[in-house]
Design an enzyme around this catalytic site. Structure first.
Site, short mmCIF file in Angstrom:
data_model
loop_
_atom_site.label_atom_id
_atom_site.label_comp_id
_atom_site.label_asym_id
_atom_site.label_seq_id
_atom_site.Cartn_x
_atom_site.Cartn_y
_atom_site.Cartn_z
CE LYS A 1 31.89 42.95 59.73
NZ LYS A 1 31.90 42.08 58.55
CG ASP B 1 33.25 42.71 54.34
OD1 ASP B 1 34.42 42.35 54.48
OD2 ASP B 1 32.56 43.14 55.28
P1 NAD Z 1 27.92 34.43 59.42
O1 NAD Z 1 27.85 33.55 60.60
O2 NAD Z 1 27.54 35.85 59.54
O3 NAD Z 1 27.01 33.79 58.26
C1 NAD Z 1 27.15 32.46 57.85
C2 NAD Z 1 26.11 32.13 56.77
O4 NAD Z 1 26.32 30.79 56.33
C3 NAD Z 1 24.68 32.18 57.25
O5 NAD Z 1 23.86 32.57 56.15
C4 NAD Z 1 24.39 30.74 57.67
O6 NAD Z 1 23.02 30.43 57.55
C5 NAD Z 1 25.21 29.95 56.68
N1 NAD Z 1 25.78 28.71 57.21
C6 NAD Z 1 26.60 28.61 58.27
N2 NAD Z 1 26.96 27.31 58.45
C7 NAD Z 1 26.35 26.61 57.48
C8 NAD Z 1 26.32 25.22 57.15
N3 NAD Z 1 26.99 24.30 57.86
N4 NAD Z 1 25.60 24.84 56.09
C9 NAD Z 1 24.92 25.75 55.36
N5 NAD Z 1 24.90 27.07 55.63
C10 NAD Z 1 25.61 27.49 56.68
O7 NAD Z 1 29.41 34.30 58.88
P2 NAD Z 1 30.17 35.30 57.89
O8 NAD Z 1 30.79 36.38 58.65
O9 NAD Z 1 29.24 35.64 56.75
O10 NAD Z 1 31.34 34.38 57.35
C11 NAD Z 1 31.09 33.33 56.44
C12 NAD Z 1 32.41 32.88 55.81
O11 NAD Z 1 32.95 33.93 55.03
C13 NAD Z 1 33.51 32.52 56.82
O12 NAD Z 1 34.23 31.43 56.31
C14 NAD Z 1 34.39 33.72 56.85
O13 NAD Z 1 35.73 33.37 57.13
C15 NAD Z 1 34.29 34.18 55.41
N6 NAD Z 1 34.54 35.61 55.25
C16 NAD Z 1 35.43 35.96 54.32
C17 NAD Z 1 35.69 37.29 54.09
C18 NAD Z 1 36.69 37.66 53.04
O14 NAD Z 1 37.04 38.84 52.96
N7 NAD Z 1 37.14 36.73 52.24
C19 NAD Z 1 35.01 38.28 54.81
C20 NAD Z 1 34.08 37.88 55.78
C21 NAD Z 1 33.86 36.53 55.99
#
Ligand code: NAD
Length: 292
Positions: A72, A108
């Site tokens: 990305k 997104d």
């Molecule tokens: P990422 O790893 O890029 O970011 C995760 C974020 O959450 C970070 O800010 C991190 O600090 C925080 N985090 C992670 N684990 C944590 C915990 N245990 N406690 C507190 N904070 C925590 O991940 P991402 O790509 O942003 O994905 C995050 C979620 O969003 C996932 O569940 C993914 O499936 C979902 N997602 C959904 C869509 C959609 O279209 N619905 C799109 C992308 C991601």
């Protein structure tokens, strides 16, 4: 697949690993329904092959591509232009090839805002609490700010993403009319106070999804007021622990991230084809695929 012929345009998905993705089902269902001469295929492209992958978009005159992790950010130097959605996030999930000019977008955030709007909630003029500032949280924050959100309080734990979260807050404050702030998630008093203040609460952390499916970042039901809009970006499972707690607290508007996932695809689909994705049909196809 009889519609594929010598005039078919290819659209790709370049990420690694990616074979589990729902995007091919989503886009090919829509191309077929609208009789559009495109085909969408997923390709395992790790970062070291990304330069060649982007060159292929040009050489094969592909209409474009989606990109996901780990590509990305890495794709940005290989593109010709960035849309503001990608510029504010410094991340791209969609590439459009206009006669050899490759433009990067992030859809997104549009997916999130559009899904909320379809459910009857505008972000304009509202106050939001967002936990998480990663691949999902950052575009949710920036697009909501671009679309007129008045204030956002982002909470992030003090991990490797905290600095990135601060950059996002700075960009929102500099480039939009939305007022943004960042708080350490460890400050639970601040989170409780912010939830009482907010109109919309979004969890974009992945807590609630495997292997954390029995966890929620808010466990006290009294922190939820009944008119709060609660949105979890997780869509597997369809109801997370956070959602159950919020529903049991009497919150009327509680959503998972399936709509965001479909709408981010629909936004990319519009960029490539100029047409609206048949959302209901696509949702049915995804649910059928889920059960296989
Ligand atoms: P990422 O790893 O890029 O970011 C995760 C974020 O959450 C970070 O800010 C991190 O600090 C925080 N985090 C992670 N684990 C944590 C915990 N245990 N406690 C507190 N904070 C925590 O991940 P991402 O790509 O942003 O994905 C995050 C979620 O969003 C996932 O569940 C993914 O499936 C979902 N997602 C959904 C869509 C959609 O279209 N619905 C799109 C992308 C991601």
């Amino acid at each position: 697949m009889t519609r594929i012929d010598g005039h078919t345009y290819l659209i790709g998905l370049m990420a690694y690993p990616i074979r589990h993705s729902m995007s091919p089902t989503m886009h090919n269902t829509a191309f077929e329904a609208l009789n559009l001469n495109f085909v969408y295929l997923a390709f395992d492209v790790p970062e070291e092959k990304l330069k060649d992958g982007v060159a292929a978009i040009r050489t094969l005159e592909m209409r474009g591509s989606n990109v996901s992790m780990p590509n990305k950010q890495a794709i940005i130097p290989y593109l010709d232009k960035l849309d503001i959605s990608a510029e504010l996030n410094q991340a791209v999930n969609t590439v459009v090839n206009d006669h050899g000019i490759l433009t990067g977008y992030t859809t997104d955030g549009v997916g999130f805002v559009t899904d909320l709007k379809k459910k009857g909630h505008e972000v304009a003029g509202k106050k939001m609490v967002l936990i998480g500032a990663g691949g999902a949280g950052t575009p949710i924050a920036t697009q909501s700010a671009l679309d007129g959100l008045s204030e956002i309080r982002i909470f992030n734990r003090h991990d490797g993403r905290f600095g990135h979260a601060q950059e996002t807050v700075d960009i929102i404050n500099q480039k939009t009319n939305c007022q943004a702030s960042l708080t350490d998630l460890a400050d639970q008093g601040a989170l409780q106070e912010a939830l009482a203040w907010a109109d919309i609460f979004c969890d974009a952390t992945g807590v609630g999804m495997k292997p954390l499916e029995d966890q929620s970042l808010v466990t006290d039901p009294t922190w939820f007021k009944k008119d709060l809009v609660v949105y979890d970006t997780v869509y597997a499972p369809r109801e997370t622990k956070l959602m159950t707690i919020a529903k049991n607290a009497g919150v009327a508007h509680v959503y998972n991230g399936l709509g965001m996932m479909i709408e981010q695809g629909a936004a990319a689909f519009r960029l490539w084809t100029g047409q609206n994705m048949p959302i209901d049909l696509v949702q049915t196809a995804i649910e059928q695929k889920d059960q296989q």
